[in-house]
Design an enzyme around this catalytic site. Structure first.
Site, mmCIF file in Angstrom:
data_model
loop_
_atom_site.group_PDB
_atom_site.id
_atom_site.type_symbol
_atom_site.label_atom_id
_atom_site.label_comp_id
_atom_site.label_asym_id
_atom_site.label_seq_id
_atom_site.Cartn_x
_atom_site.Cartn_y
_atom_site.Cartn_z
ATOM 1 N N ASP A 56 0.833 -1.204 0.000
ATOM 2 C CA ASP A 56 0.000 0.000 0.000
ATOM 3 C C ASP A 56 0.870 1.257 0.000
ATOM 4 O O ASP A 56 0.608 2.224 -0.731
ATOM 5 C CB ASP A 56 -0.921 -0.007 1.218
ATOM 6 C CG ASP A 56 -1.746 1.259 1.332
ATOM 7 O OD1 ASP A 56 -2.612 1.489 0.476
ATOM 8 O OD2 ASP A 56 -1.510 2.024 2.292
ATOM 9 N N GLU A 127 -1.954 -5.300 -3.745
ATOM 10 C CA GLU A 127 -0.999 -4.575 -2.907
ATOM 11 C C GLU A 127 0.114 -5.499 -2.424
ATOM 12 O O GLU A 127 1.278 -5.093 -2.351
ATOM 13 C CB GLU A 127 -1.729 -3.926 -1.739
ATOM 14 C CG GLU A 127 -2.662 -2.792 -2.165
ATOM 15 C CD GLU A 127 -3.476 -2.233 -1.025
ATOM 16 O OE1 GLU A 127 -3.940 -1.082 -1.144
ATOM 17 O OE2 GLU A 127 -3.681 -2.931 -0.006
#
Length: 252
Positions: A56, A127
């Site tokens: 992320d 992610e």
């Protein structure tokens, strides 16, 4: 940087995943962990949760760099608006779907009964893979991977009919086709210092397009860019220079 993957054996699911990612992992165990949801992992530390956390952050950094480079004249607020959509879980899940990763994800029985893999799981996998490529091949490898996938998403946000950014559209168009960057000229202003309205026109290569009023410089420049965008296409300007509060002409 790790090599780009060109071929895969149909009998090797991880190789098929690498083919879809266009990236070959040195550490296959790391790739498997990227695909492992906590619902099936022996322990949470053996799932992709920590990788998701790292991915992320890397995704955000790469997107920020891309936006900073692509839109040098945009203020921080507009860059933040675009970034928030591009790095959202909805977009991450969409990219995982585009890569057909739903049949690569390792999930427990409680989730496998769904008709489709939950979008939150798909977003986490994307992610996690960013983090996995970063750990396996370095930041450059992760940047190449991310930029190739989120570039079209940035274009989609910028060109979307909702909240369309005509300054960005106009700049991309004129730089690509004319080698010119629009500038914005203040034609007039009115009102007290604390509440000024501005009449601004877009100027491209010496040609000035229809000016537009706005309650501040930013909005006036957006409206001026919209006027120029449609006039370049041979269509009427939406904002009249003598009407600061008038809605744009319906061009559809």
């Amino acid at each position: 940087m790790a090599e780009i993957f060109d071929d895969a054996s149909d009998s090797d699911p991880l190789a098929e995943c690498e083919r879809r990612l266009k990236y070959a992992f040195r550490d296959r165990g790391l790739l498997r962990r990227c695909l492992t949801h906590s619902s099936i992992a022996p322990t949470r530390l053996e799932s992709n949760e920590r990788l998701e956390f790292l991915g992320d952050a890397i995704l955000g950094a790469v997107v920020c760099e891309m936006l900073f480079q692509r839109f040098p004249d945009e203020p921080e607020g507009e860059l933040t608006r675009i970034k928030s959509v591009v790095v959202s879980r909805t977009t991450c899940a969409k990219i995982s779907g585009d890569l057909s990763l739903h049949d690569q994800v390792l999930i427990g029985k409680g989730l496998s009964g769904f008709n489709a893999v939950p979008s939150s799981v798909m977003a986490a996998v994307f992610e996690s893979l960013i983090a996995g490529i970063y750990l396996d091949g370095g930041y450059d490898a992760a940047r190449v991977f991310v930029s190739g996938l989120v570039g079209p998403e940035i274009d989609r946000v910028v060109h979307s009919s909702h909240g369309k950014n005509y300054k960005s559209l106009l700049q991309q168009h004129t730089q690509k086709l004319l080698g010119q960057t629009p500038v914005y000229r203040i034609v007039d202003e009115k009102g007290p210092d604390h509440s000024k309205c501005f009449l601004i026109a877009a100027v491209i290569g010496g040609e000035e397009f229809s000016a537009a009023w706005g309650p501040n410089k930013k909005d006036a420049e957006q409206r001026a860019a919209e006027n120029a965008w449609f006039q370049i296409q041979g269509r009427s300007a939406g904002y009249a220079p003598d009407a600061s509060a008038e809605p744009p002409i319906d061009r559809d």
